[in-house]
Design a protein around this motif. Structure first.
Motif, PDB file in Angstrom:
ATOM      1  N   HIS A 213       0.848  -1.189   0.000  1.00 33.81           N
ATOM      2  CA  HIS A 213       0.000   0.000   0.000  1.00 33.81           C
ATOM      3  C   HIS A 213       0.886   1.243   0.000  1.00 33.81           C
ATOM      4  O   HIS A 213       1.896   1.307   0.700  1.00 33.81           O
ATOM      5  CB  HIS A 213      -0.887   0.023   1.247  1.00 33.81           C
ATOM      6  CG  HIS A 213      -1.768  -1.184   1.398  1.00 33.81           C
ATOM      7  ND1 HIS A 213      -2.445  -1.739   0.352  1.00 33.81           N
ATOM      8  CD2 HIS A 213      -2.087  -1.938   2.477  1.00 33.81           C
ATOM      9  CE1 HIS A 213      -3.144  -2.773   0.764  1.00 33.81           C
ATOM     10  NE2 HIS A 213      -2.944  -2.931   2.058  1.00 33.81           N
ATOM     11  N   HIS A 231      -3.794   7.180   4.017  1.00 35.72           N
ATOM     12  CA  HIS A 231      -4.027   6.057   3.112  1.00 35.72           C
ATOM     13  C   HIS A 231      -4.277   6.564   1.702  1.00 35.72           C
ATOM     14  O   HIS A 231      -5.320   7.159   1.424  1.00 35.72           O
ATOM     15  CB  HIS A 231      -5.220   5.228   3.585  1.00 35.72           C
ATOM     16  CG  HIS A 231      -5.057   4.649   4.947  1.00 35.72           C
ATOM     17  ND1 HIS A 231      -6.018   4.741   5.926  1.00 35.72           N
ATOM     18  CD2 HIS A 231      -4.020   3.975   5.503  1.00 35.72           C
ATOM     19  CE1 HIS A 231      -5.602   4.155   7.027  1.00 35.72           C
ATOM     20  NE2 HIS A 231      -4.381   3.681   6.804  1.00 35.72           N
ATOM     21  N   PRO A 234      -7.946   4.557  -0.183  1.00 43.31           N
ATOM     22  CA  PRO A 234      -8.782   4.803   0.996  1.00 43.31           C
ATOM     23  C   PRO A 234      -9.402   3.541   1.597  1.00 43.31           C
ATOM     24  O   PRO A 234      -9.749   2.593   0.885  1.00 43.31           O
ATOM     25  CB  PRO A 234      -9.874   5.735   0.469  1.00 43.31           C
ATOM     26  CG  PRO A 234      -9.281   6.355  -0.761  1.00 43.31           C
ATOM     27  CD  PRO A 234      -8.411   5.298  -1.359  1.00 43.31           C
ATOM     28  N   HIS A 235      -9.524   3.568   2.924  1.00 38.66           N
ATOM     29  CA  HIS A 235     -10.216   2.522   3.660  1.00 38.66           C
ATOM     30  C   HIS A 235     -11.709   2.865   3.727  1.00 38.66           C
ATOM     31  O   HIS A 235     -12.108   3.998   3.446  1.00 38.66           O
ATOM     32  CB  HIS A 235      -9.626   2.407   5.055  1.00 38.66           C
ATOM     33  CG  HIS A 235      -8.232   1.883   5.084  1.00 38.66           C
ATOM     34  ND1 HIS A 235      -7.646   1.359   6.214  1.00 38.66           N
ATOM     35  CD2 HIS A 235      -7.283   1.767   4.108  1.00 38.66           C
ATOM     36  CE1 HIS A 235      -6.406   0.970   5.959  1.00 38.66           C
ATOM     37  NE2 HIS A 235      -6.170   1.214   4.681  1.00 38.66           N
ATOM     38  N   PRO A 236     -12.554   1.901   4.126  1.00 39.68           N
ATOM     39  CA  PRO A 236     -13.990   2.195   4.244  1.00 39.68           C
ATOM     40  C   PRO A 236     -14.249   3.410   5.125  1.00 39.68           C
ATOM     41  O   PRO A 236     -13.642   3.569   6.188  1.00 39.68           O
ATOM     42  CB  PRO A 236     -14.551   0.921   4.875  1.00 39.68           C
ATOM     43  CG  PRO A 236     -13.614  -0.155   4.433  1.00 39.68           C
ATOM     44  CD  PRO A 236     -12.255   0.485   4.420  1.00 39.68           C
ATOM     45  N   GLU A 238     -13.456   6.471   4.380  1.00 38.67           N
ATOM     46  CA  GLU A 238     -12.543   7.555   4.045  1.00 38.67           C
ATOM     47  C   GLU A 238     -12.901   8.140   2.676  1.00 38.67           C
ATOM     48  O   GLU A 238     -13.442   7.452   1.804  1.00 38.67           O
ATOM     49  CB  GLU A 238     -11.092   7.063   4.051  1.00 38.67           C
ATOM     50  CG  GLU A 238     -10.606   6.632   5.426  1.00 38.67           C
ATOM     51  CD  GLU A 238      -9.183   6.121   5.409  1.00 38.67           C
ATOM     52  OE1 GLU A 238      -8.563   6.091   6.494  1.00 38.67           O
ATOM     53  OE2 GLU A 238      -8.682   5.742   4.326  1.00 38.67           O
ATOM     54  N   TYR A 241     -13.068   6.385  -1.105  1.00 33.74           N
ATOM     55  CA  TYR A 241     -13.224   4.924  -1.064  1.00 33.74           C
ATOM     56  C   TYR A 241     -14.094   4.432  -2.220  1.00 33.74           C
ATOM     57  O   TYR A 241     -13.841   3.367  -2.801  1.00 33.74           O
ATOM     58  CB  TYR A 241     -13.830   4.518   0.282  1.00 33.74           C
ATOM     59  CG  TYR A 241     -14.104   3.038   0.413  1.00 33.74           C
ATOM     60  CD1 TYR A 241     -13.074   2.124   0.629  1.00 33.74           C
ATOM     61  CD2 TYR A 241     -15.408   2.537   0.311  1.00 33.74           C
ATOM     62  CE1 TYR A 241     -13.327   0.761   0.740  1.00 33.74           C
ATOM     63  CE2 TYR A 241     -15.676   1.184   0.419  1.00 33.74           C
ATOM     64  CZ  TYR A 241     -14.633   0.301   0.633  1.00 33.74           C
ATOM     65  OH  TYR A 241     -14.890  -1.047   0.749  1.00 33.74           O
ATOM     66  N   GLU A 242     -15.106   5.214  -2.577  1.00 36.33           N
ATOM     67  CA  GLU A 242     -16.056   4.799  -3.599  1.00 36.33           C
ATOM     68  C   GLU A 242     -15.472   4.856  -5.002  1.00 36.33           C
ATOM     69  O   GLU A 242     -16.107   4.394  -5.963  1.00 36.33           O
ATOM     70  CB  GLU A 242     -17.308   5.676  -3.532  1.00 36.33           C
ATOM     71  CG  GLU A 242     -17.120   7.112  -4.007  1.00 36.33           C
ATOM     72  CD  GLU A 242     -16.358   8.000  -3.006  1.00 36.33           C
ATOM     73  OE1 GLU A 242     -16.012   9.139  -3.376  1.00 36.33           O
ATOM     74  OE2 GLU A 242     -16.103   7.535  -1.870  1.00 36.33           O
ATOM     75  N   TRP A 244     -12.967   3.189  -5.980  1.00 36.73           N
ATOM     76  CA  TRP A 244     -12.349   1.883  -6.179  1.00 36.73           C
ATOM     77  C   TRP A 244     -13.425   0.797  -6.063  1.00 36.73           C
ATOM     78  O   TRP A 244     -14.493   1.040  -5.490  1.00 36.73           O
ATOM     79  CB  TRP A 244     -11.290   1.606  -5.117  1.00 36.73           C
ATOM     80  CG  TRP A 244     -10.131   2.530  -5.091  1.00 36.73           C
ATOM     81  CD1 TRP A 244     -10.076   3.776  -4.538  1.00 36.73           C
ATOM     82  CD2 TRP A 244      -8.839   2.280  -5.632  1.00 36.73           C
ATOM     83  NE1 TRP A 244      -8.828   4.316  -4.697  1.00 36.73           N
ATOM     84  CE2 TRP A 244      -8.044   3.420  -5.364  1.00 36.73           C
ATOM     85  CE3 TRP A 244      -8.265   1.208  -6.308  1.00 36.73           C
ATOM     86  CZ2 TRP A 244      -6.713   3.505  -5.751  1.00 36.73           C
ATOM     87  CZ3 TRP A 244      -6.942   1.295  -6.691  1.00 36.73           C
ATOM     88  CH2 TRP A 244      -6.172   2.437  -6.425  1.00 36.73           C
ATOM     89  N   LYS A 246     -15.045  -2.390  -4.156  1.00 33.26           N
ATOM     90  CA  LYS A 246     -15.180  -2.653  -2.733  1.00 33.26           C
ATOM     91  C   LYS A 246     -13.963  -3.403  -2.194  1.00 33.26           C
ATOM     92  O   LYS A 246     -13.500  -4.382  -2.790  1.00 33.26           O
ATOM     93  CB  LYS A 246     -16.442  -3.474  -2.469  1.00 33.26           C
ATOM     94  CG  LYS A 246     -16.691  -3.755  -0.992  1.00 33.26           C
ATOM     95  CD  LYS A 246     -17.939  -4.603  -0.796  1.00 33.26           C
ATOM     96  CE  LYS A 246     -18.137  -4.921   0.684  1.00 33.26           C
ATOM     97  NZ  LYS A 246     -19.330  -5.792   0.878  1.00 33.26           N
ATOM     98  N   ASP A 247     -13.441  -2.906  -1.074  1.00 28.87           N
ATOM     99  CA  ASP A 247     -12.327  -3.530  -0.352  1.00 28.87           C
ATOM    100  C   ASP A 247     -11.040  -3.603  -1.171  1.00 28.87           C
ATOM    101  O   ASP A 247     -10.159  -4.417  -0.888  1.00 28.87           O
ATOM    102  CB  ASP A 247     -12.697  -4.934   0.136  1.00 28.87           C
ATOM    103  CG  ASP A 247     -13.739  -4.915   1.247  1.00 28.87           C
ATOM    104  OD1 ASP A 247     -13.839  -3.871   1.927  1.00 28.87           O
ATOM    105  OD2 ASP A 247     -14.438  -5.920   1.437  1.00 28.87           O
ATOM    106  N   TRP A 249      -8.606  -1.674  -1.051  1.00 26.36           N
ATOM    107  CA  TRP A 249      -7.466  -1.321  -0.208  1.00 26.36           C
ATOM    108  C   TRP A 249      -6.791  -2.542   0.409  1.00 26.36           C
ATOM    109  O   TRP A 249      -5.605  -2.487   0.763  1.00 26.36           O
ATOM    110  CB  TRP A 249      -7.905  -0.362   0.903  1.00 26.36           C
ATOM    111  CG  TRP A 249      -8.834  -1.000   1.913  1.00 26.36           C
ATOM    112  CD1 TRP A 249     -10.176  -1.134   1.815  1.00 26.36           C
ATOM    113  CD2 TRP A 249      -8.437  -1.594   3.150  1.00 26.36           C
ATOM    114  NE1 TRP A 249     -10.677  -1.773   2.924  1.00 26.36           N
ATOM    115  CE2 TRP A 249      -9.631  -2.062   3.757  1.00 26.36           C
ATOM    116  CE3 TRP A 249      -7.217  -1.768   3.804  1.00 26.36           C
ATOM    117  CZ2 TRP A 249      -9.621  -2.717   4.992  1.00 26.36           C
ATOM    118  CZ3 TRP A 249      -7.208  -2.409   5.026  1.00 26.36           C
ATOM    119  CH2 TRP A 249      -8.395  -2.883   5.615  1.00 26.36           C
TER     120      TRP A 249
END
Length: 739
Positions: A213, A231, A234-236, A238, A241-242, A244, A246-247, A249
């Motif tokens: 990362h 980050h 981005p993490h959930p 943050e 995040y949207e 990317w 889902k998950d 990161w």
């Protein structure tokens, strides 16, 4: 902006008269040029001269009237081969720098005599562009990155400071991956930035999975304890995040700050540009804009919190990283002073923003570009294009721009060009067809960064101006571990045919006849120059790749070859697609495997090894950031053998940036083949002085004063031109003593 001959290029020098208007503003902004204490003015205490990234020195002893008299003051030859890209620090009388093997050295800045040397546990060959220095006036710490570690040294002795981290060092890989991180590569190529009692760092990461990362982190200068993290994926919960899947990161890497950072100390704002996310050229598993990849971030330097951001490339599939730290400047509009931040790019763009809020200071348009026709790829419908300044590198390669160096070279280029897709910027790669990338993967601007005169608001940027090509091809799993591992990890740079694109990406054909297994293993595990390290290739994987490199080219793509490669199909699939199989949940069937991979970096060179397009192949540009207008543009670099045949002022590839001084001179080396360092008149672009170095000066110079004498020093090395002299040295210049 298309330039077809140097008759057109020289027209830019007519803009020199406009500089007198710029200088008329100079009296109103002299205060902005102040660098603090008298000692700071004499020194070069930060990478690129200052935390604001402007490459500026207020020293005036060397100036337009006398720079032609510069002579070598001292030379320090390291008796090592390899690349040297270091911009040294000079604090007091001591110059701090690296050798090609990542040793840290302290030299007397007036004589070049060695004071001390620090050697990390293992020698390395990764590029090391500078060091970081912290002091509170009572104690001082010198920070040096080497391999995966950040070291804290006593500047007086070169000894480790044991209270920092683990007996004087921290492994920067820790905290960037789940589980075992030791098999993944990282390199602190560009030095961290010191703010208060923290050192803020980024790092270089691989271009392919697996990659860590790309978090930007701040560590306590005394203990090495982590103070904050941003980050970049981005993490959930943050921001971003949207953008990317889902998950993403959890399993996606890079989007890292490898180019370095700049700082507005008064506001406490950190400016950090980032690179692309992996994989670079096929974004099947990262649908969306992918914030904060390819983004200029403005962060609160105290906490790491985002203040504003600008993404320069949405869903990057062209490796268009922001290549250098941005430079801070104060410009003037309608009688008002505006604190700004300028970011150069590989595309040849300058983006200029209000430093406090990120508002563009020249219009930026989101322009439409073609969609990808590659299955599984979803490109962004638009990309941001600045309307001013105009690009400092050409943007579209057309048939009338092909080389005319010889009739034979021209005929060859014409036939090659017919097979390419050439439609300008942001054209998605095709399968089994090469697409022109112009300017190439190495810019436009590169890691050296620009210089800015704070008195005038003029930016000086050197640029490459040659074409490369790239494309995609279907991934074919052969069941042969060595073949599949090479295709997944190595072919991006060395090509599917192992021929590479020398000298940047050397051929691996018959490499076993040139290097022993031990030497190849060392290169794989430690990396060298542009090659990242692959510490996770061990055991069966290592045996397989060594065996593969011993196969002949005909056997390479057939799965035939040495029996040492014939390990189980299960192991082979695991080797080739370890990181890919874990991503199947992210995007359904299309994301279950990497169906396509990059065909390799390819420079568009003619059969004699010269750029297959008309010059200029490299330039130095002066742009007034107050207006966005060019003041002048000149070629930078020569090919000595072409000069001898009457082909002058072609420009050439160049790596390393310029500096600007209050004496009115722009000093830059950077060029590969002529090995020269040059000084130009900042007002007109007139060449005032040049000197041929023992090796190419692919670095940014530094200037400083000791005992009332101003010096200019440059790191020189031969790695980028294997056909030229090999070695590494620091060469310092000064005016001769008056008699």
């Amino acid at each position: 902006m298309r330039i077809r001959s140097w008759a057109a290029v020289t027209v830019f020098t007519l803009f020199g008269m406009a500089l007198w208007q710029v200088q008329a503003r100079q009296a109103n902004v002299v205060a902005a040029a102040s660098r603090g204490s008298e000692a700071t003015a004499r020194d070069w205490p930060v990478y690129n001269g200052g935390v604001n990234g402007d490459h500026y020195s207020p020293l005036t002893q060397i100036n337009r009237s006398n720079v032609s008299r510069l002579k070598v003051a001292w030379t320090f030859d390291m008796h090592e081969k390899g690349g040297l890209q270091t911009n040294p620090l000079v604090i007091g009388r001591i110059l701090y720098a690296y050798t090609p093997s990542q040793k840290v050295i302290a030299l007397d800045g007036a004589t070049g005599k060695v004071i001390w040397t620090f050697s990390p546990e293992m020698p390395g060959g990764q590029p090391t562009r500078g060091l970081s220095y912290w002091t509170d006036g009572k104690e001082s710490i010198l920070f040096a990155g080497a391999l995966t570690n950040l070291y804290a040294l006593d500047p007086a002795t070169g000894k480790l400071i044991p209270t920092f981290g683990d007996q004087g060092k921290i492994d920067l890989r820790k905290g960037l991956a789940e589980g075992d991180y030791t098999g993944v590569y990282l390199a602190p190529t560009t030095p961290g930035l010191v703010f208060k009692d923290m050192i803020i760092v980024g790092f270089r990461a691989p271009e392919e999975e697996p990659a860590l990362h790309g978090d930007i982190r701040a560590f306590d200068v005394h203990t090495g304890a982590l103070r904050w993290t941003f980050h970049t994926i981005p993490h959930p919960g943050e921001y971003g995040y949207e953008t990317w899947p889902k998950d993403a990161w959890k399993i996606t890497g890079a989007a890292n700050n490898w180019a370095g950072m700049s700082l507005d100390e008064k506001r406490g704002i950190l400016y950090a540009p980032t690179g692309s996310a992996v994989t670079d050229f096929y974004g099947y598993d990262r649908a969306g804009d992918d914030l904060f990849a390819d983004t200029l971030l403005a962060l609160d330097a105290n906490t790491g919190k985002r203040i504003w951001h600008f993404q320069g490339v949405h869903h990057d599939i062209w490796d268009r990283d922001f290549p250098s730290p941005p430079a801070l400047v104060t410009i003037h509009r309608d009688g008002k002073a505006i604190d700004a931040v300028a970011q150069t790019t590989k595309q040849g763009f300058v983006f200029l923003f209000d430093r406090a809020n990120g508002k563009p200071l020249f219009p930026i348009e989101e322009k439409p570009f073609p969609a990808s026709n590659v299955p599984g790829e979803t490109t962004s419908p638009t990309q941001p294009i600045p309307q001013l300044p105009l690009p400092y590198a050409r943007q579209l390669l057309t048939a009338d721009m092909l080389t005319t160096r010889t009739p034979e070279a021209h005929a060859w280029a014409v036939e090659q060009f017919k097979t390419f897709r050439s439609e300008g910027q942001f054209i998605p790669f095709s399968v089994d067809k090469q697409t022109v990338v112009f300017p190439g993967f190495d810019g436009g601007a590169e890691w050296g960064g620009p210089a800015i005169d704070p008195r005038t608001g003029v930016i000086y940027v050197n640029a490459n101006d040659i074409a490369w090509t790239g494309g995609l091809t279907a991934t074919k799993t052969s069941g042969n571990a060595g073949t599949d591992l090479y295709q997944h990890q190595c072919s991006m740079c060395h090509g599917a045919d192992r021929k590479g694109s020398p000298p940047a990406f050397p051929s691996l054909v018959h490499v076993d006849q040139r290097l022993s297994d031990a030497a190849i293993t060392s290169l794989i595990h430690d990396g060298k120059a542009r090659m990242p390290a692959f510490p996770g290739i061990t055991g069966e994987k290592l045996d397989a790749i060594l065996a593969f490199l011993k196969t002949d080219s005909d056997a390479m793509n057939t799965g035939k070859g040495n029996s040492a490669q014939k390990i189980s199909a299960e192991s082979s699939a695991r080797t080739a697609n370890t990181t890919l199989s874990s991503k199947s949940e992210l995007g359904g069937a299309e994301a279950a495997t990497a169906r396509y991979h990059f065909t390799g970096y390819r420079k568009f060179l003619d059969p004699d090894g010269y750029p297959a397009i008309v010059p200029p192949w490299g330039t130095l540009n002066a742009i007034d950031l107050n207006t966005g207008k060019y003041l002048w543009k000149v070629p930078l670099g020569e090919y000595p053998e072409l000069m001898a045949k009457g082909m002058k002022a072609t420009g050439s590839e160049n790596y390393g940036g310029p500096i600007i001084t209050a004496g009115g001179v722009v000093i830059v080396s950077a060029t590969i083949y002529d090995r020269k360092i040059r000084a130009f008149d900042s007002r007109t672009g007139k060449l005032l002085w040049e000197y041929e170095l023992p090796y190419a000066g692919n670095a940014t110079p530094a200037t400083y004063m000791i005992d009332g004498k101003q010096y200019v020093v440059i790191a020189a090395s031969g790695a980028r031109n294997p056909a030229g002299p090999q070695g590494a040295a620091y060469v310092a210049f000064a005016l001769p003593q008056r008699t």
